[in-house]
Design a protein around this motif. Sequence first.
Motif, PDB file in Angstrom:
ATOM      1  N   ALA A 159       0.841  -1.206   0.000  1.00 35.68           N
ATOM      2  CA  ALA A 159       0.000   0.000   0.000  1.00 35.68           C
ATOM      3  C   ALA A 159       0.876   1.258   0.000  1.00 35.68           C
ATOM      4  N   LEU A 160       1.938   1.220   0.818  1.00 35.15           N
ATOM      5  CA  LEU A 160       2.845   2.377   0.879  1.00 35.15           C
ATOM      6  C   LEU A 160       3.635   2.530  -0.420  1.00 35.15           C
ATOM      7  N   GLN A 161       3.977   1.393  -1.009  1.00 29.08           N
ATOM      8  CA  GLN A 161       4.738   1.435  -2.255  1.00 29.08           C
ATOM      9  C   GLN A 161       3.918   2.098  -3.375  1.00 29.08           C
ATOM     10  N   CYS A 162       2.619   1.854  -3.396  1.00 23.45           N
ATOM     11  CA  CYS A 162       1.748   2.502  -4.399  1.00 23.45           C
ATOM     12  C   CYS A 162       1.834   4.016  -4.256  1.00 23.45           C
ATOM     13  N   LEU A 163       1.775   4.490  -3.010  1.00 28.19           N
ATOM     14  CA  LEU A 163       1.839   5.935  -2.764  1.00 28.19           C
ATOM     15  C   LEU A 163       3.202   6.493  -3.174  1.00 28.19           C
ATOM     16  N   LYS A 164       4.248   5.782  -2.778  1.00 26.16           N
ATOM     17  CA  LYS A 164       5.607   6.256  -3.091  1.00 26.16           C
ATOM     18  C   LYS A 164       5.828   6.310  -4.597  1.00 26.16           C
ATOM     19  N   THR A 165       5.237   5.349  -5.297  1.00 29.32           N
ATOM     20  CA  THR A 165       5.358   5.321  -6.757  1.00 29.32           C
ATOM     21  C   THR A 165       4.705   6.557  -7.376  1.00 29.32           C
ATOM     22  N   ALA A 166       3.491   6.871  -6.893  1.00 33.30           N
ATOM     23  CA  ALA A 166       2.775   8.049  -7.414  1.00 33.30           C
ATOM     24  C   ALA A 166       3.561   9.315  -7.095  1.00 33.30           C
ATOM     25  N   ALA A 167       4.057   9.412  -5.855  1.00 37.17           N
ATOM     26  CA  ALA A 167       4.819  10.596  -5.449  1.00 37.17           C
ATOM     27  C   ALA A 167       6.085  10.712  -6.291  1.00 37.17           C
ATOM     28  N   GLY A 168       6.773   9.590  -6.492  1.00 37.99           N
ATOM     29  CA  GLY A 168       8.019   9.576  -7.263  1.00 37.99           C
ATOM     30  C   GLY A 168       7.796   9.992  -8.714  1.00 37.99           C
ATOM     31  N   ALA A 169       6.617   9.686  -9.242  1.00 40.48           N
ATOM     32  CA  ALA A 169       6.324  10.030 -10.644  1.00 40.48           C
ATOM     33  C   ALA A 169       5.864  11.478 -10.780  1.00 40.48           C
ATOM     34  N   GLY A 170       5.685  12.150  -9.643  1.00 41.25           N
ATOM     35  CA  GLY A 170       5.377  13.589  -9.711  1.00 41.25           C
ATOM     36  C   GLY A 170       3.973  13.993  -9.288  1.00 41.25           C
ATOM     37  N   ALA A 171       3.245  13.107  -8.601  1.00 42.73           N
ATOM     38  CA  ALA A 171       1.909  13.486  -8.133  1.00 42.73           C
ATOM     39  C   ALA A 171       2.014  14.664  -7.159  1.00 42.73           C
ATOM     40  N   GLY A 172       1.066  15.594  -7.242  1.00 41.83           N
ATOM     41  CA  GLY A 172       1.064  16.751  -6.345  1.00 41.83           C
ATOM     42  C   GLY A 172       0.498  16.422  -4.984  1.00 41.83           C
ATOM     43  N   CYS A 173      -0.228  15.314  -4.899  1.00 39.19           N
ATOM     44  CA  CYS A 173      -0.837  14.924  -3.631  1.00 39.19           C
ATOM     45  C   CYS A 173      -1.222  13.453  -3.738  1.00 39.19           C
ATOM     46  N   VAL A 174      -0.966  12.683  -2.686  1.00 39.82           N
ATOM     47  CA  VAL A 174      -1.490  11.315  -2.649  1.00 39.82           C
ATOM     48  C   VAL A 174      -2.678  11.317  -1.692  1.00 39.82           C
ATOM     49  N   VAL A 175      -3.813  10.890  -2.200  1.00 39.41           N
ATOM     50  CA  VAL A 175      -5.058  10.993  -1.440  1.00 39.41           C
ATOM     51  C   VAL A 175      -5.443   9.611  -0.930  1.00 39.41           C
ATOM     52  N   LEU A 176      -5.526   9.477   0.382  1.00 39.45           N
ATOM     53  CA  LEU A 176      -5.837   8.177   0.979  1.00 39.45           C
ATOM     54  C   LEU A 176      -7.354   8.010   1.001  1.00 39.45           C
ATOM     55  N   CYS A 177      -7.847   6.989   0.310  1.00 41.50           N
ATOM     56  CA  CYS A 177      -9.294   6.816   0.198  1.00 41.50           C
ATOM     57  C   CYS A 177      -9.783   5.690   1.092  1.00 41.50           C
ATOM     58  N   ASP A 178     -10.781   6.020   1.898  1.00 37.91           N
ATOM     59  CA  ASP A 178     -11.493   4.966   2.631  1.00 37.91           C
ATOM     60  C   ASP A 178     -12.730   4.655   1.790  1.00 37.91           C
ATOM     61  N   THR A 179     -12.487   3.920   0.730  1.00 34.96           N
ATOM     62  CA  THR A 179     -13.492   3.734  -0.319  1.00 34.96           C
ATOM     63  C   THR A 179     -14.773   3.092   0.217  1.00 34.96           C
ATOM     64  N   ASN A 180     -14.640   2.106   1.109  1.00 33.80           N
ATOM     65  CA  ASN A 180     -15.827   1.429   1.637  1.00 33.80           C
ATOM     66  C   ASN A 180     -16.428   2.163   2.839  1.00 33.80           C
ATOM     67  N   GLY A 181     -15.708   3.113   3.385  1.00 35.62           N
ATOM     68  CA  GLY A 181     -16.256   3.919   4.486  1.00 35.62           C
ATOM     69  C   GLY A 181     -16.351   3.194   5.809  1.00 35.62           C
ATOM     70  N   GLY A 182     -15.594   2.102   5.975  1.00 39.22           N
ATOM     71  CA  GLY A 182     -15.733   1.325   7.211  1.00 39.22           C
ATOM     72  C   GLY A 182     -14.586   1.476   8.186  1.00 39.22           C
TER      73      GLY A 182
END
Length: 527
Positions: A159-182
């Motif tokens: 899960a952390l690696q996904c965020l680091k990958t996005a950040a490394g590629a230049g994302a301006g913000c990594v948004v943590l989603c609680d998609t199911n809301g639980g």
Amino acid sequence: MASPIELYDTTLRDGTQMEGISLSVEDKLKIARKLDELGVHYIEGGWPGSNPKDAEFFARARSLVLRNARLAAFGSTRRAGSSAESDLNLRALVDAGTPVVTIVGKAHDRHVTRILETTTEENLAMIADSVRYLKSQGLLVFFDAEHFFDGFASDRGYALQCLKTAAGAGAGCVVLCDTNGGTITSTVAELVRVVAEQVDCAVGIHTHNGADVAVANSLAAVRAGAVHVQGTINGYGERCGNANLSAIIPDLELKLGLRCLPEGKLKELYDLSHFVAEVANLAPDEHMAYVGRSAFAHKGGIHVAAVRRNPRSYQHIDPELVGNELRVVVSELSGRGSLLSKAEELGLGDVGKEEVSAALQRIKDLEARGFSFEASDASVVMMMRRLESEYRPPFELVDYVVMVENRQGRGTFAEANVKISINGEIAHTAAEGNGPVNALDAALRKALTPVYPELNGFHLSDYKVRILDGQNGTAATTRVLIDTRNAHHQWSTVGASANIIEASWQALVDSVEYGLHEAKEEAGSHA
Ligand SMILES: [Zn+2]
């Protein structure tokens, strides 16, 4: 000074996932303009690759002049096994012409293998390629990490690696989603802290309300280091809804002292919340925190008395800060103080103590018989006026007759005869209508309009019937609420009786009498 917290509104995308909501392109443009006026930082307009309506929205949004907000288009990472350059979904995001794009990607290992049916490595490549490609097109890119909290529980490293990958590629913000809301609040706080420490990128939060803690989770995320908050106006969204910005904004500003709107804008929140509900054609939730009509309504006699002495005694904030107002609810639970407050609120400054006591007694008696004055201020006003010794009613009933017939070939129709006295003169009229109340209303108007032409400007805007103590069947008390409008105002009146026609007549008379009195006062003050 830049705001410490960025607001990202997704009413127009995630909010429209709610059951019962449907916004036209025109509706979405109207809401976008209002959100910009309020001063949110980002407005997510839709998913241009998913449906033609959203594509049309972005085409028309090019001519929107936004002063505060930047428009964002939403989409997903490229498909597995292809290139970002050839991906139609990413192409549609670029074509949307917005300065910001948000792409959602998987952050949960098992969702990658079981739902996307690809490898965890390929998912990382999909994130990196997509962010990099959109960046190369000159866009600000946000990465929504879908199922982040559940993914962290499944495989925290991935899960952390996904965020680091996005950040490394230049994302301006990594948004943590609680998609199911639980996810529960303490977990959100803990995980946001971990991400803020380990990922070199601004952190955002996107929560859903499955466990009724979406707002609390958003605030906990901010306390733990998130600087970007996603949500919808009034909490609209799929299932139990998204995080409610109508509560998060005042919570951030008034409780946590974190400015997120331009100076002076917070007091427009009440109007914005109601505007969005109206455009979405949904009844506003009257009990919503901060912006509900009842959020600062006081009904119990002791509360009202205390609030009169000190407004802070039963209110956690000054309602005006969010554009709402203190309201006194008149009912059988009211004391004299409540009614005095109500009289002040309604501009009946000259009502004496005796009238108030008499009105209170009458309200208690009538509520015991099925009336409800909580939503019928105009009936309360009329009751107090009629108790004043110098009050002269504009008309008095002599009698009425209502007939409902079902004649062969003509279906059901109704006819009413009304005999009333206007300044001692008797007027006797008859009128037809599509139902008994409609016929009664028409006959009353026919009798009154020659003397009171202003009645032509009154329109019944709503007529609600409620059967009380239903176990008595057709002998039950019927309560009728009538909303009336003219060019300037709307007012509500009530009637109650075992007979629906009589209940309607009472509400009708209050409505007409109140409206005529107000029109006279207004004409007097303009003279
Ligand atoms: Zn969502």
